[in-house]
Design a protein around this motif. Structure first.
Motif, PDB file in Angstrom:
ATOM      1  N   MET A  41     -11.139  16.993 -32.721  1.00  0.00           N
ATOM      2  CA  MET A  41     -10.643  15.638 -32.848  1.00  0.00           C
ATOM      3  C   MET A  41      -9.953  15.498 -34.199  1.00  0.00           C
ATOM      4  N   PRO A  42      -8.783  14.918 -34.250  1.00  0.00           N
ATOM      5  CA  PRO A  42      -8.060  14.804 -35.509  1.00  0.00           C
ATOM      6  C   PRO A  42      -8.710  13.806 -36.464  1.00  0.00           C
ATOM      7  N   LEU A  43      -8.572  14.067 -37.734  1.00  0.00           N
ATOM      8  CA  LEU A  43      -9.018  13.154 -38.762  1.00  0.00           C
ATOM      9  C   LEU A  43      -7.928  12.107 -38.966  1.00  0.00           C
ATOM     10  N   VAL A  44      -8.291  10.823 -38.970  1.00  0.00           N
ATOM     11  CA  VAL A  44      -7.326   9.741 -39.094  1.00  0.00           C
ATOM     12  C   VAL A  44      -7.665   8.898 -40.314  1.00  0.00           C
ATOM     13  N   ILE A  45      -6.642   8.567 -41.121  1.00  0.00           N
ATOM     14  CA  ILE A  45      -6.827   7.669 -42.259  1.00  0.00           C
ATOM     15  C   ILE A  45      -5.753   6.591 -42.205  1.00  0.00           C
ATOM     16  N   ASP A  46      -6.098   5.421 -42.706  1.00  0.00           N
ATOM     17  CA  ASP A  46      -5.160   4.313 -42.774  1.00  0.00           C
ATOM     18  C   ASP A  46      -4.827   4.019 -44.225  1.00  0.00           C
ATOM     19  N   CYS A  47      -3.547   3.738 -44.488  1.00  0.00           N
ATOM     20  CA  CYS A  47      -3.127   3.311 -45.817  1.00  0.00           C
ATOM     21  C   CYS A  47      -1.943   2.371 -45.677  1.00  0.00           C
ATOM     22  N   HIS A  48      -2.080   1.220 -46.297  1.00  0.00           N
ATOM     23  CA  HIS A  48      -1.059   0.179 -46.201  1.00  0.00           C
ATOM     24  C   HIS A  48      -0.759  -0.118 -44.732  1.00  0.00           C
ATOM     25  N   ASP A  49       0.462   0.025 -44.318  1.00  0.00           N
ATOM     26  CA  ASP A  49       0.829  -0.306 -42.939  1.00  0.00           C
ATOM     27  C   ASP A  49       1.074   0.928 -42.074  1.00  0.00           C
ATOM     28  N   VAL A  50       0.593   2.084 -42.516  1.00  0.00           N
ATOM     29  CA  VAL A  50       0.738   3.314 -41.734  1.00  0.00           C
ATOM     30  C   VAL A  50      -0.621   4.014 -41.599  1.00  0.00           C
ATOM     31  N   SER A  51      -0.696   4.893 -40.619  1.00  0.00           N
ATOM     32  CA  SER A  51      -1.877   5.741 -40.433  1.00  0.00           C
ATOM     33  C   SER A  51      -1.417   7.189 -40.408  1.00  0.00           C
ATOM     34  N   PHE A  52      -2.270   8.069 -40.902  1.00  0.00           N
ATOM     35  CA  PHE A  52      -2.006   9.502 -40.860  1.00  0.00           C
ATOM     36  C   PHE A  52      -3.152  10.176 -40.125  1.00  0.00           C
ATOM     37  N   ARG A  53      -2.831  11.235 -39.409  1.00  0.00           N
ATOM     38  CA  ARG A  53      -3.896  12.026 -38.804  1.00  0.00           C
ATOM     39  C   ARG A  53      -3.581  13.501 -38.992  1.00  0.00           C
ATOM     40  N   LEU A  54      -4.642  14.248 -39.123  1.00  0.00           N
ATOM     41  CA  LEU A  54      -4.555  15.691 -39.271  1.00  0.00           C
ATOM     42  C   LEU A  54      -4.779  16.295 -37.897  1.00  0.00           C
ATOM     43  N   ASN A  55      -3.771  16.958 -37.384  1.00  0.00           N
ATOM     44  CA  ASN A  55      -3.863  17.581 -36.071  1.00  0.00           C
ATOM     45  C   ASN A  55      -4.177  19.059 -36.298  1.00  0.00           C
ATOM     46  N   TYR A  56      -5.453  19.405 -36.128  1.00  0.00           N
ATOM     47  CA  TYR A  56      -5.910  20.771 -36.386  1.00  0.00           C
ATOM     48  C   TYR A  56      -5.314  21.773 -35.398  1.00  0.00           C
ATOM     49  N   LEU A  57      -5.130  21.346 -34.164  1.00  0.00           N
ATOM     50  CA  LEU A  57      -4.632  22.242 -33.128  1.00  0.00           C
ATOM     51  C   LEU A  57      -3.243  22.779 -33.465  1.00  0.00           C
ATOM     52  N   PHE A  58      -2.360  21.898 -33.946  1.00  0.00           N
ATOM     53  CA  PHE A  58      -0.991  22.309 -34.261  1.00  0.00           C
ATOM     54  C   PHE A  58      -0.747  22.467 -35.757  1.00  0.00           C
ATOM     55  N   ASN A  59      -1.806  22.324 -36.568  1.00  0.00           N
ATOM     56  CA  ASN A  59      -1.733  22.471 -38.019  1.00  0.00           C
ATOM     57  C   ASN A  59      -0.595  21.628 -38.600  1.00  0.00           C
ATOM     58  N   ARG A  60      -0.704  20.322 -38.367  1.00  0.00           N
ATOM     59  CA  ARG A  60       0.331  19.421 -38.872  1.00  0.00           C
ATOM     60  C   ARG A  60      -0.293  18.067 -39.219  1.00  0.00           C
ATOM     61  N   VAL A  61       0.480  17.288 -39.984  1.00  0.00           N
ATOM     62  CA  VAL A  61       0.110  15.919 -40.324  1.00  0.00           C
ATOM     63  C   VAL A  61       1.028  15.005 -39.520  1.00  0.00           C
ATOM     64  N   GLU A  62       0.420  14.022 -38.855  1.00  0.00           N
ATOM     65  CA  GLU A  62       1.179  13.087 -38.030  1.00  0.00           C
ATOM     66  C   GLU A  62       1.065  11.682 -38.614  1.00  0.00           C
ATOM     67  N   ILE A  63       2.034  10.827 -38.286  1.00  0.00           N
ATOM     68  CA  ILE A  63       2.081   9.471 -38.829  1.00  0.00           C
ATOM     69  C   ILE A  63       2.268   8.460 -37.701  1.00  0.00           C
ATOM     70  N   SER A  64       1.643   7.292 -37.876  1.00  0.00           N
ATOM     71  CA  SER A  64       1.839   6.176 -36.955  1.00  0.00           C
ATOM     72  C   SER A  64       2.215   4.955 -37.781  1.00  0.00           C
ATOM     73  N   ARG A  65       3.266   4.306 -37.378  1.00  0.00           N
ATOM     74  CA  ARG A  65       3.717   3.088 -38.048  1.00  0.00           C
ATOM     75  C   ARG A  65       3.489   1.847 -37.185  1.00  0.00           C
ATOM     76  N   ASP A  66       2.779   2.012 -36.066  1.00  0.00           N
ATOM     77  CA  ASP A  66       2.558   0.892 -35.144  1.00  0.00           C
ATOM     78  C   ASP A  66       1.084   0.748 -34.763  1.00  0.00           C
ATOM     79  N   ALA A  67       0.220   0.765 -35.762  1.00  0.00           N
ATOM     80  CA  ALA A  67      -1.227   0.575 -35.550  1.00  0.00           C
ATOM     81  C   ALA A  67      -1.821   1.602 -34.590  1.00  0.00           C
ATOM     82  N   ARG A  68      -1.406   2.858 -34.747  1.00  0.00           N
ATOM     83  CA  ARG A  68      -1.944   3.998 -33.997  1.00  0.00           C
ATOM     84  C   ARG A  68      -1.574   4.007 -32.511  1.00  0.00           C
TER      85      ARG A  68
END
Length: 160
Positions: free
Chosen positions: A1-28
């Motif tokens: 399961m990816p790790l998700v953090i929120d900061c200001h008006d964006v969220s970031f998640r760590l996608n371990y499967l694809f070894n990448r950082v993802e971003i959401s700008r619309d409340a996940r």
């Protein structure tokens, strides 16, 4: 399961499967790739946190930081000799990073100092800030920090 953090008006998640950082700008609701390198220049991702207006990640090659508006990661600390960083957390305006055997603290991510050697807790696996407390998942149970991580007290050891 990816790790998700929120900061200001964006969220970031760590996608371990694809070894990448993802971003959401619309409340996940939807996610896009914030950072991914096919050559794995940063290494394998282990942990992610937001601290002082920057995104910090722990990889198998060290600690990196990036502004949150664009993926421009720079190494702020190489891996520890003999014990790699496995997780990172921002707590009480300080950064905490753990190796399997110790916990380190830094204000900006550049100068790390040993805060706890982990002898009583066993191996460290993960750090978590929750309800104003800093927790560590360890070989011997779940521990809570006190006095800026100098002391760790058992919260759950499996013997309860």
């Amino acid at each position: 399961m990816p790790l998700v953090i929120d900061c200001h008006d964006v969220s970031f998640r760590l996608n371990y499967l694809f070894n990448r950082v993802e971003i959401s700008r619309d409340a996940r609701k939807s996610w896009s790739i914030f950072y991914q390198d096919e050559n794995d220049a940063l290494g394998t991702f282990f942990g992610l946190t937001f601290h002082r207006e920057a995104l910090f990640v722990v990889t198998d090659s060290g600690v990196y930081s990036s502004p949150i508006n664009e993926p421009a990661f720079t190494q702020v600390c190489p891996q520890r000799k003999g014990s790699d960083y496995v997780d990172i957390e921002s707590f009480d305006n300080m950064l905490y990073a753990c190796t399997n055997s110790s916990i380190y603290q830094a204000s900006s991510g550049v100068r790390w100092r040993l805060k706890y050697d982990g002898q009583a807790c066993g191996y460290f696996f993960s750090l978590l800030q929750f309800k104003g407390r800093l927790f560590a998942a360890c070989e011997k149970g779940v521990y809570i920090a006190s006095q800026e991580g100098r002391f760790w007290h058992p919260r759950y050891t499996g013997h309860e």
